[in-house]
Design an enzyme around this catalytic site. Structure first.
Site, PDB file in Angstrom:
ATOM      1  N   HIS A 102       6.165 -12.613   7.387  1.00  0.00           N
ATOM      2  CA  HIS A 102       6.310 -11.215   6.946  1.00  0.00           C
ATOM      3  C   HIS A 102       7.401 -11.105   5.890  1.00  0.00           C
ATOM      4  CE1 HIS A 102       6.835  -6.838   7.164  1.00  0.00           C
ATOM      5  NE2 HIS A 102       5.580  -6.848   7.552  1.00  0.00           N
ATOM      6  N   ASP A 132      -1.660  -8.548  11.989  1.00  0.00           N
ATOM      7  CA  ASP A 132      -3.020  -9.001  11.675  1.00  0.00           C
ATOM      8  C   ASP A 132      -3.469 -10.182  12.520  1.00  0.00           C
ATOM      9  OD1 ASP A 132      -3.335  -7.106   9.619  1.00  0.00           O
ATOM     10  OD2 ASP A 132      -2.121  -8.341   8.300  1.00  0.00           O
ATOM     11  N   SER A 169       0.829  -1.220   0.000  1.00  0.00           N
ATOM     12  CA  SER A 169       0.000   0.000   0.000  1.00  0.00           C
ATOM     13  C   SER A 169       0.860   1.267   0.000  1.00  0.00           C
ATOM     14  CB  SER A 169      -0.972   0.004   1.190  1.00  0.00           C
ATOM     15  OG  SER A 169      -0.271  -0.181   2.397  1.00  0.00           O
TER      16      SER A 169
HETATM   17  C1  LIG Z   1       3.336 -12.015   4.584  1.00  0.00           C
HETATM   18  C2  LIG Z   1       3.780 -13.005   3.513  1.00  0.00           C
HETATM   19  C3  LIG Z   1       2.993 -12.725   2.238  1.00  0.00           C
HETATM   20  C4  LIG Z   1       5.276 -12.772   3.242  1.00  0.00           C
HETATM   21  O1  LIG Z   1       5.610 -13.521   2.105  1.00  0.00           O
HETATM   22  P1  LIG Z   1       7.111 -13.851   1.732  1.00  0.00           P
HETATM   23  O2  LIG Z   1       7.969 -12.646   1.938  1.00  0.00           O
HETATM   24  O3  LIG Z   1       7.110 -14.462   0.391  1.00  0.00           O
HETATM   25  O4  LIG Z   1       7.484 -14.911   2.870  1.00  0.00           O
HETATM   26  P2  LIG Z   1       8.583 -16.031   2.835  1.00  0.00           P
HETATM   27  O5  LIG Z   1       9.780 -15.589   2.074  1.00  0.00           O
HETATM   28  O6  LIG Z   1       8.768 -16.466   4.241  1.00  0.00           O
HETATM   29  O7  LIG Z   1       7.858 -17.176   1.988  1.00  0.00           O
HETATM   30  C5  LIG Z   1       8.521 -18.390   1.690  1.00  0.00           C
HETATM   31  C6  LIG Z   1       7.495 -19.483   1.563  1.00  0.00           C
HETATM   32  O8  LIG Z   1       6.847 -19.664   2.838  1.00  0.00           O
HETATM   33  C7  LIG Z   1       5.457 -19.571   2.683  1.00  0.00           C
HETATM   34  N1  LIG Z   1       4.859 -18.901   3.838  1.00  0.00           N
HETATM   35  C8  LIG Z   1       5.187 -17.703   4.372  1.00  0.00           C
HETATM   36  N2  LIG Z   1       4.339 -17.405   5.374  1.00  0.00           N
HETATM   37  C9  LIG Z   1       3.472 -18.421   5.478  1.00  0.00           C
HETATM   38  C10 LIG Z   1       2.350 -18.672   6.301  1.00  0.00           C
HETATM   39  N3  LIG Z   1       1.912 -17.800   7.210  1.00  0.00           N
HETATM   40  N4  LIG Z   1       1.679 -19.821   6.118  1.00  0.00           N
HETATM   41  C11 LIG Z   1       2.086 -20.727   5.185  1.00  0.00           C
HETATM   42  N5  LIG Z   1       3.124 -20.540   4.358  1.00  0.00           N
HETATM   43  C12 LIG Z   1       3.806 -19.383   4.510  1.00  0.00           C
HETATM   44  C13 LIG Z   1       5.276 -18.674   1.460  1.00  0.00           C
HETATM   45  O9  LIG Z   1       3.964 -18.827   0.920  1.00  0.00           O
HETATM   46  C14 LIG Z   1       6.382 -19.180   0.559  1.00  0.00           C
HETATM   47  O10 LIG Z   1       5.961 -20.409   0.007  1.00  0.00           O
HETATM   48  P3  LIG Z   1       6.316 -20.802  -1.533  1.00  0.00           P
HETATM   49  O11 LIG Z   1       7.821 -20.759  -1.599  1.00  0.00           O
HETATM   50  O12 LIG Z   1       5.725 -22.143  -1.674  1.00  0.00           O
HETATM   51  O13 LIG Z   1       5.674 -19.747  -2.386  1.00  0.00           O
HETATM   52  C15 LIG Z   1       3.578 -14.468   3.975  1.00  0.00           C
HETATM   53  O14 LIG Z   1       4.274 -14.680   5.182  1.00  0.00           O
HETATM   54  C16 LIG Z   1       2.112 -14.830   4.160  1.00  0.00           C
HETATM   55  O15 LIG Z   1       1.457 -15.203   3.186  1.00  0.00           O
HETATM   56  N6  LIG Z   1       1.586 -14.711   5.407  1.00  0.00           N
HETATM   57  C17 LIG Z   1       0.181 -14.951   5.648  1.00  0.00           C
HETATM   58  C18 LIG Z   1      -0.625 -13.730   5.223  1.00  0.00           C
HETATM   59  C19 LIG Z   1      -0.418 -12.577   6.162  1.00  0.00           C
HETATM   60  O16 LIG Z   1      -0.462 -12.743   7.372  1.00  0.00           O
HETATM   61  N7  LIG Z   1      -0.216 -11.385   5.590  1.00  0.00           N
HETATM   62  C20 LIG Z   1      -0.074 -10.169   6.374  1.00  0.00           C
HETATM   63  C21 LIG Z   1       1.323  -9.689   6.365  1.00  0.00           C
HETATM   64  S1  LIG Z   1       1.521  -8.306   7.443  1.00  0.00           S
END
Ligand SMILES: CC(C)(COP(=O)(O)OP(=O)(O)OC[C@H]1O[C@@H](n2cnc3c(N)ncnc32)[C@H](O)[C@@H]1OP(=O)(O)O)[C@@H](O)C(=O)NCCC(=O)NCCS
Length: 471
Positions: free
Chosen positions: A353, A408, A277
Site C-alpha cells: 500500500h 483487494d 480516484s
Molecule cells: C499498492 C502499491 C501500488 C503501492 O506502491 P508503492 O507505494 O510504490 O509501494 P512501495 O513503496 O512499497 O514500493 C517499493 C517497491 O516494492 C514493490 N512492491 C510493492 N508492493 C509489491 C507487491 N505487492 N508485489 C511486488 N512488489 C511490490 C514496488 O513495485 C516497488 O518496486 P520498484 O522499486 O522496483 O518500483 C504496491 O504495493 C502494489 O503494486 N501492490 C500490488 C497492487 C495492489 O494490490 N494494489 C491495490 C492497492 S490498495
C-alpha cells in the site's frame, strides 16, 4: 506468526474502539445523533456556516504554520508523504487504517444502523456520517434510503450510450460511459450557466451527488447484466435498501450476499484524499466541473491495476494458482508460485500500500465475514494461506514498504463464493461504493469554497540547479 499479527491487529483495533469512543466524546465535530431531523439537506445547511467559520479561523490564525519539508524524493516519488490536501470525510493512519469521521471500521460496524440486528452497516448510514460527521439513527437512514430510491431513475439515453460500446468493452469503460451520459442531467451545470452565486454552489452539487449515488447501482447492474446475462435486466426492488437492492439488480437475492454487499459498499467508500480516484475527483471538481464529470474522471483512475483494478487481478491470480497447482496446494508450492510471479517482474496483487504499513482493516473485516459465513470455502482457505506466505517473501525482497494484505486481497473470494464470479467486473462494485466518499467530499469542497487545485511542477534541470545551489 503472520496470522498472530492479524489477530493481534484485530484485537488492537477493538481495544482502540473503546479508547477512541472516550476520545470521540471530546470531538465536537463528531456527535452521536440525537436530533430527530430526518432531512439530510437541512442538517447540512445548519452545519455549513459553522465549518466555514472554522476554516476561516484556521486560515487566518495558522495559515503560515509549516507542515513539513518537501524533499526531491517526494517530488520524484509520486508525492508520497507530502501533506497537501484538505479531506474532511476520512483520515488514514498508516498503522491503524482508515477512520471515517473518526470512526474505525469496527466502530462503524457497531454504531451504524443495519438491515437486521447485529448485521453489517447500511451504506446509506455511512453516507450520512461522511456528510454530517454524525452517526445517524435508523429512521434517518431509512429516510435517506427512501430519498435515494426516489432519485433512482436512469434516463434512456444512458443505456443507449452504453449499448453503443461493444459488449466486450471492459466493464469499467462501460460504467464510466454510463456516468458521462448521466451528466446530461447535471443541476450544477444548469445553475452555473444561469449564474448561481458561489455561496450557493454546494446546493446543486448536493443535488447532483445524491442523484448520482442513487443511480449508479442501476447503471452498474445494467453493465453486468448486459455483459454476462444476455442483457436480461432485473428491475429495482423498492422494498430494499441501497446495498440489498444493488445485489438484487445484479441477480443475487440471498440474504448473505445482500449483507456482503452492504459491507462491501460501506468499506470501499473512502480512503482519505490522496489515493488516485479520490484525488482525481477532487482535482477535477476544483475546476468547478460538476459531480458527474468529476466522478467519471475518478472512475478512470480507479480502473488502473495499481488502484481499483487490483481486486480483479487478485481473483484472476488466485485462480491461476489453483489452475497450476490445484486446490490442495502446499505451503512450499505456494511460496514457489509467489516467487515465480515476482521473478517475472509482476507484483503480487492485493499486497502492499502507498500509505498503510499494516494489515488493512478492510481486509480484516472481510476475513471476519468469511470466518462467519464461509469458513470452508477453498478459495478463502487459500487467501488465508497467502496471508501467511506472502508477507515474509515481500519482506525478504527488501524494498516493499508494506508487505501486508490490502482490501483487494479479500473481496474477490467473497463475491466469488456467492456466484459473482466475473472478476473483470469487480472494480465496478468498487466504483459504486467510491461515489459515496468522493461525492461527500465534493459537497464540502463547494460548501467550504475550496479553490482550484494547482501545485507547482518543475523540470529535472530545475531540480539539478536548485540542488547545486543549495549544496
Ligand atoms: C499498492 C502499491 C501500488 C503501492 O506502491 P508503492 O507505494 O510504490 O509501494 P512501495 O513503496 O512499497 O514500493 C517499493 C517497491 O516494492 C514493490 N512492491 C510493492 N508492493 C509489491 C507487491 N505487492 N508485489 C511486488 N512488489 C511490490 C514496488 O513495485 C516497488 O518496486 P520498484 O522499486 O522496483 O518500483 C504496491 O504495493 C502494489 O503494486 N501492490 C500490488 C497492487 C495492489 O494490490 N494494489 C491495490 C492497492 S490498495
Amino acid at each position: 506468526m503472520v496470522f498472530f499479527r492479524s489477530v493481534s491487529a484485530l484485537s488492537k483495533l477493538r481495544s482502540r474502539v473503546v479508547q477512541q469512543s472516550s476520545f470521540n466524546n471530546s470531538v465536537r465535530w463528531l456527535q452521536i445523533q440525537t436530533s430527530s431531523d430526518l432531512d439530510l439537506h437541512s442538517q447540512l445547511k445548519e452545519l455549513i456556516p459553522e465549518q466555514q467559520e472554522r476554516l476561516k479561523k484556521l486560515k487566518s490564525e495558522h495559515g503560515k504554520v509549516q507542515l513539513g519539508n518537501i524533499t526531491v524524493d517526494m517530488v520524484l516519488g509520486g508525492m508520497r508523504g507530502m501533506t497537501g490536501l484538505l479531506w474532511e470525510t476520512s483520515l488514514l493512519d498508516p498503522e491503524e487504517g482508515i477512520r471515517f469521521r473518526n470512526l474505525s471500521i469496527p466502530e462503524c460496524q457497531k454504531k451504524l444502523p443495519a438491515a437486521k440486528p447485529g448485521g453489517e452497516p447500511l451504506p446509506e448510514g455511512l453516507l450520512w456520517l461522511l456528510l454530517t460527521g454524525k452517526v445517524p439513527n435508523k429512521e434517518q437512514v431509512d429516510a435517506l434510503s427512501k430519498e435515494l430510491r426516489s432519485r433512482a431513475t436512469v434516463p434512456d439515453h444512458v443505456y443507449k450510450a452504453i449499448d453503443a460500446l461493444p459488449v466486450s468493452a471492459h466493464p469499467m469503460t462501460q460504467f464510466a460511459m454510463g456516468v458521462m451520459a448521466l451528466q446530461v442531467q447535471s443541476e450544477f451545470q444548469k445553475a452555473y450557466e444561469k449564474g448561481i452565486h458561489k455561496s450557493k454552489y454546494w446546493e446543486p452539487t448536493y443535488e447532483d451527488s445524491l442523484s448520482l449515488i442513487a443511480q449508479l447501482p442501476i447503471v452498474a447492474a445494467y453493465v453486468y447484466r448486459r455483459i454476462y446475462k444476455n442483457g436480461q435486466v432485473i428491475p429495482k426492488d423498492d422494498s430494499l435498501d441501497y446495498g440489498g437492492n444493488f445485489a438484487h439488480m445484479l441477480g443475487f437475492d440471498s440474504p448473505d450476499m445482500q449483507e456482503l454487499m452492504r459491507l462491501y459498499v460501506t468499506i470501499h467508500t473512502d480512503h482519505e484524499g490522496g489515493n488516485v480516484s479520490a484525488h482525481t475527483g477532487h482535482l477535477v471538481a476544483s475546476a468547478l466541473s460538476d459531480p458527474y464529470l468529476s466522478f467519471a474522471a475518478a472512475l478512470n483512475g480507479l480502473a488502473g491495476p495499481l488502484h481499483g483494478l487490483a481486486n480483479q487481478e487478485v481473483l484472476l491470480w488466485i485462480k491461476s494458482v489453483v489452475e497450476e497447482c490445484g486446490e490442495n496446494i502446499t505451503t512450499d508450492q505456494l511460496k514457489d508460485y509467489v516467487w515465480k510471479t515476482l521473478n517475472s517482474g509482476k507484483v503480487v496483487p492485493g499486497f502492499g500500500h502507498g500509505v498503510l504499513r499494516n494489515t488493512d482493516p478492510r481486509y480484516l473485516c472481510q476475513r471476519e465475514f468469511a470466518l462467519k459465513h464461509l469458513p470452508d470455502d477453498p478459495l478463502f482457505q487459500l487467501v488465508s494461506k497467502l496471508f501467511e506466505v506472502v508477507p515474509p517473501i515481500l519482506t525478504e525482497l527488501g524494498k516493499v514498504k508494506n508487505p501486508w494484505p490490502n482490501v483487494d486481497a479479500h473481496s474477490g473470494v467473497l463475491l466469488n463464493h456467492y456466484g459473482l464470479t466475473e472478476a473483470r467486473y469487480y472494480t465496478v462494485l468498487f466504483g459504486v461504493s467510491r461515489s459515496i466518499g468522493i461525492c461527500s467530499q465534493l459537497i464540502w469542497d463547494r460548501a467550504l469554497g475550496l479553490p482550484l487545485e494547482r501545485p507547482k511542477s518543475v523540470t529535472m534541470e530545475w531540480l539539478e540547479n536548485y540542488c547545486k545551489k543549495s549544496a
